[in-house]
Design an enzyme around this catalytic site. Structure first.
Site, PDB file in Angstrom:
ATOM      1  N   GLU A  83      -1.349  -9.024   3.542  1.00 56.48           N
ATOM      2  CA  GLU A  83      -1.045  -9.539   5.069  1.00 56.48           C
ATOM      3  C   GLU A  83      -2.606  -9.975   5.651  1.00 56.48           C
ATOM      4  O   GLU A  83      -2.668 -10.849   6.689  1.00 56.48           O
ATOM      5  CB  GLU A  83      -0.341  -8.495   5.920  1.00 56.48           C
ATOM      6  N   CYS A 133       0.939  -1.230  -0.060  1.00 55.38           N
ATOM      7  CA  CYS A 133      -0.070  -0.118  -0.057  1.00 55.38           C
ATOM      8  C   CYS A 133       1.035   1.237  -0.114  1.00 55.38           C
ATOM      9  O   CYS A 133       1.402   1.598  -1.225  1.00 55.38           O
ATOM     10  CB  CYS A 133      -0.974   0.072   1.127  1.00 55.38           C
ATOM     11  N   HIS A 155      -3.618  -5.273   0.360  1.00 54.55           N
ATOM     12  CA  HIS A 155      -2.881  -5.521   1.554  1.00 54.55           C
ATOM     13  C   HIS A 155      -3.265  -7.031   1.773  1.00 54.55           C
ATOM     14  O   HIS A 155      -3.742  -7.648   2.665  1.00 54.55           O
ATOM     15  CB  HIS A 155      -3.602  -5.038   3.153  1.00 54.55           C
TER      16      HIS A 155
HETATM   17  N1  GLN Z   1      -2.145   6.822   2.983  1.00 52.98           N
HETATM   18  C1  GLN Z   1      -2.058   6.042   1.653  1.00 52.98           C
HETATM   19  C2  GLN Z   1      -3.225   6.021   0.968  1.00 52.98           C
HETATM   20  O1  GLN Z   1      -4.388   6.478   1.710  1.00 52.98           O
HETATM   21  C3  GLN Z   1      -1.839   4.616   1.992  1.00 52.98           C
HETATM   22  C4  GLN Z   1      -2.728   3.767   2.703  1.00 52.98           C
HETATM   23  C5  GLN Z   1      -2.111   2.469   3.585  1.00 52.98           C
HETATM   24  O2  GLN Z   1      -1.088   2.468   3.264  1.00 52.98           O
HETATM   25  N2  GLN Z   1      -2.987   1.843   3.896  1.00 52.98           N
HETATM   26  O3  GLN Z   1      -3.585   5.758  -0.108  1.00 52.98           O
END
Ligand code: GLN
Length: 554
Positions: free
Chosen positions: A516, A388, A514
Site C-alpha cells: 500500500e 505483513c 507493505h
Molecule cells: N507485528 C509484526 C512484526 O513486527 C507485523 C508488523 C506489521 O504488520 N507491520 O513483524
C-alpha cells in the site's frame, strides 16, 4: 524544464482556525499543479511534536506511519505527497521538533557552539532553515520546495517553525517565497451565511508573528461567492483572486482540478515568476473520470484492530481507490473489527464480502479474530490479500489447521508456543531501542517463475517497503509447503519469506512488505489490482449485487 541557474522557490503552507482541514492534501495538490507545469517539485512536512518520528506513536494518536524507500518512518501526509506527485521522497522531506532539537543538542555537546548560549532563535531556527535548504539542494536543486507546517497558527510548539520560515522570506528575494494559508470558512445554517471572521482572526494571528499570507485557501462547505472573496481579501490584505475556495469534493484527487479552476497555479507562477509550460492535467482528469463513473462494484472487507480510526489504514484505503480505477470498479470498504470476529465468528461478518484484506499490526489484541477470518476466506475461496501481520496470520492459520501444529503462533503473541512459525530474526533479538529499529524501508525480493505473484507483477525482481520485526520461521517451511503453501517471494539470499500464496485457491496471496505504500492513482499496485479483479470474478460467480460505493474523502 526550468532554467537551472535560477534559485529554488519556496512555498510555505500554514493552517489556521482548526486542524484536519486537509493541509496535506492541499499541499499535495499544489505540488501536482506545479509538477504538471513541468517544474521539479519537492515537498516537506514539518511536524512540531517532540518525538523524533511517528514510528513509536500509537496509530490511534497519529494515524498510519508512512515508510519511505530509505526506511524513514514519516507522517501520513508523506503518503499523500507521493501519491499525488507519483514520486518517492526521502527522510529529508519530514522533520520534527524532536529531530531538530536532537541535532542542536548533539552539536552543543560536541562543542559546536562553544562559548554561546544555545537558544531557539537563532540555533533552532537556523537548524530548521538549513534542513529546508538541504531538501532544496538534494539530490539536485529543485525548482520548487513546498513546506507544510504541521499544526495551526497559535500553537506554542509550531512557533519556531513559523519563525524560521519568516526569516527565510527575509533572506530570500521577494519572488522566491510564497505564503499560502489554509483556513476554514464555516457556513452557519441559522443565518444562511458563510462566515469570514475565523479566517480574519487566523490571518491576523499569522501577521502578529510577522508572516503576511499571499494566498488564502478557504476550506468551506459551500462555494465562496465573489462578495465573500472580496470581503476576505479586504480584511486579510490579499486581492480577491488570491482567495481560493476549497469545497468538499467526492474524491481528494479532485482538489488539484478545483484549484486549477480557481487559477491557483497561474497565481503561483505569477507571484514566484516561474518559467514553465502550460498545465496538462489530461491524464489526471481521465483517472478522475474513471474513479467517479465505475461500471462495477465490489465489497472488500478489511479486518483490523484500528478500524475506528480510518487514518490508521490511510494508504490501504487509497490503494483500493486506485485499484478500483484500474478495474473500472467502485470498491466499497467494509471495516470489520477483528475482535468482533473472535466474539461472533467469521460467518456473521464475512459472508457478504467479495474479498478480504488483513492489514499490518502490532500486539496480540484481535489476533485470533484475524486468524479465524483467514481460515474462513481460505475455505470459502474468497479472494484474500494479507499484508505483513496479515501474512503472518495466514501462516499461523495454515500451520494450526492444516499442518497439525496445534497452538502454532508468532513468538510476538506467545513466547512459549511449541510451534513458533513466526519468530524474531536473529538481528532483532538483542535490540532494546524502540525507534527506527525494525526492518524498515525498501528491500529487493525475488519472485518464483510461474507464480501468481509473477503473473501480477509481470516481473521476477521487485522492490517493496517493509516495517516489521518478525519473520516466517524457516524451520517450518517444508511442513507448510506440504500443505500447499508456496513461498513465491524471497529475499535475494533466499533466507527471508517475502510472499506466500496458495495454488489451490483462486486468489490467496500475502506479503511481508507493505504494497500500500507504493500504490499511486496513476500507478495502482498489482496486488490490490489483482484482489479487486478477483473479487469482481468472485462476485459474478455468486451473483450478488452491491448497492452503494465508497470513495475516499478528505
Ligand atoms: N507485528 C509484526 C512484526 O513486527 C507485523 C508488523 C506489521 O504488520 N507491520 O513483524
Amino acid at each position: 524544464m526550468a532554467d537551472r541557474d535560477r534559485k529554488t522557490k519556496f512555498v510555505f503552507v500554514t493552517g489556521g482556525v482548526v486542524s484536519s482541514l486537509g493541509k496535506g492534501i492541499a499541499a499535495s495538490s499544489i505540488g501536482l499543479l506545479l509538477k504538471s507545469r513541468g517544474l521539479s517539485v519537492r515537498l516537506m512536512k514539518c511536524d512540531p511534536y517532540i518525538n523524533v518520528d511517528p514510528g513509536t506513536m500509537n496509530p490511534f494518536q497519529h494515524g498510519e506511519v508512512f515508510v519511505l524507500d530509505d526506511g524513514s518512518e514519516t507522517d501520513l501526509d508523506l503518503g499523500h505527497y507521493e501519491r499525488f506527485l507519483g514520486q518517492s521522497f526521502t527522510k529529508l522531506s519530514n522533520i520534527t521538533s524532536g529531530q531538530i532539537y536532537d541535532a542542536v543538542i548533539q552539536r552543543e555537546r560536541q562543542g559546536g557552539y562553544l562559548g554561546a548560549t544555545v537558544q531557539v532563535i537563532p540555533h533552532i531556527t537556523n537548524e530548521i532553515k538549513s534542513r529546508i535548504r538541504l531538501l532544496a539542494e538534494n539530490p539536485e536543486p529543485a525548482d520548487v520546495v513546498i513546506v507544510e507546517i504541521g499544526g495551526t497558527v497559535g500553537d506554542i510548539e509550531s512557533l519556531p517553525f513559523l519563525e524560521a520560515i519568516r526569516q527565510m522570506a527575509l533572506e530570500e528575494s521577494d519572488e522566491n517565497t510564497l505564503f499560502i494559508h489554509l483556513t476554514l470558512v464555516p457556513y452557519i445554517e441559522g443565518s444562511g451565511e458563510l462566515k469570514t471572521k475565523p479566517t480574519q482572526h487566523s490571518v491576523k494571528a499569522l501577521r502578529e508573528i510577522g508572516i503576511d499570507a499571499d494566498i488564502l485557501i478557504c476550506r468551506s462547505p459551500r462555494p465562496l461567492t465573489r462578495e465573500v472573496k472580496k470581503k476576505i481579501g479586504l480584511f486579510c490584505n490579499v486581492p480577491p483572486e488570491a482567495v481560493i475556495q476549497d469545497i468538499d469534493m467526492d474524491s481528494i484527487y479532485e482538489l488539484p482540478v478545483q484549484f486549477h479552476f480557481e487559477l491557483l497555479d497561474n497565481l503561483m507562477v505569477h507571484y514566484l515568476k516561474l518559467l514553465c509550460k502550460d498545465l496538462d492535467l489530461s491524464k489526471w482528469n481521465s483517472m478522475i473520470h474513471r474513479l467517479k463513473n465505475p461500471e462495477h462494484k465490489v465489497r472488500i472487507g478489511i479486518c483490523g484492530k484500528y478500524i475506528d480510526l480510518r487514518d490508521a489504514y490511510k494508504s490501504i484505503a487509497e490503494s483500493f481507490v486506485h485499484a478500483g480505477v484500474a478495474n473500472n470498479a467502485g470498491v466499497m470498504l467494509e471495516w470489520i473489527s477483528s475482535e468482533e470476529i473472535s466474539r461472533d465468528g467469521p460467518e456473521m461478518h464475512l459472508s457478504g464480502i467479495d474479498g478480504l484484506l488483513v492489514p499490518g499490526g502490532f500486539g496480540d489484541r484481535g489476533i485470533e479474530g484475524k486468524i479465524d477470518a483467514v481460515k474462513y476466506v481460505r475455505e470459502n475461496k474468497i479472494p484474500f490479500l494479507g499484508i505483513c501481520l496479515g501474512l503472518q496470520c495466514a501462516v499461523i492459520e495454515l500451520a494450526r489447521n492444516e499442518a497439525g501444529l496445534n497452538g502454532a503462533n508468532s513468538s510476538e503473541f506467545n513466547g512459549k508456543t511449541a510451534y513458533p512459525v513466526i519468530d524474531l530474526m536473529d538481528e532483532q533479538r538483542n535490540i532494546t531501542d524502540k525507534g527506527g529499529t525494525m526492518r524498515l524501508g525498501s528491500y529487493p525480493c525475488k519472485i518464483s517463475s510461474g507464480s501468481l505473484a509473477h503473473r501480477l507483477y509481470n516481473s521476477l525482481n521487485i522492490n517493496e517497503r517493509h516495517r516489521h520485526r518478525y519473520e516466517v520461521n524457516p524451520e517450518y517451511k517444508n511442513k507448510l509447503e506440504e500443505c500447499g503453501m508456496k513461498f513465491s517471494g524471497l529475499s535475494p539470499d533466499g533466507k527471508l519469506v517475502e510472499m506466500i500464496e496458495l495454488s489451490s485457491h483462486p486468489y490467496f496471496i500475502a506479503s511481508q512488505f507493505h504494497p500500500e505504500l507504493k500504490s499511486h492513482p496513476m500507478n495502482p499496485h498489482p496486488l490490490f489490482v489483482g484482489l479487486v479483479k478477483a473479487a469482481m470474478d468472485f462476485k459474478s460467480g455468486r451473483g450478488v449485487e452491491v448497492t452503494d460505493i465508497q470513495h475516499s474523502s478528505k
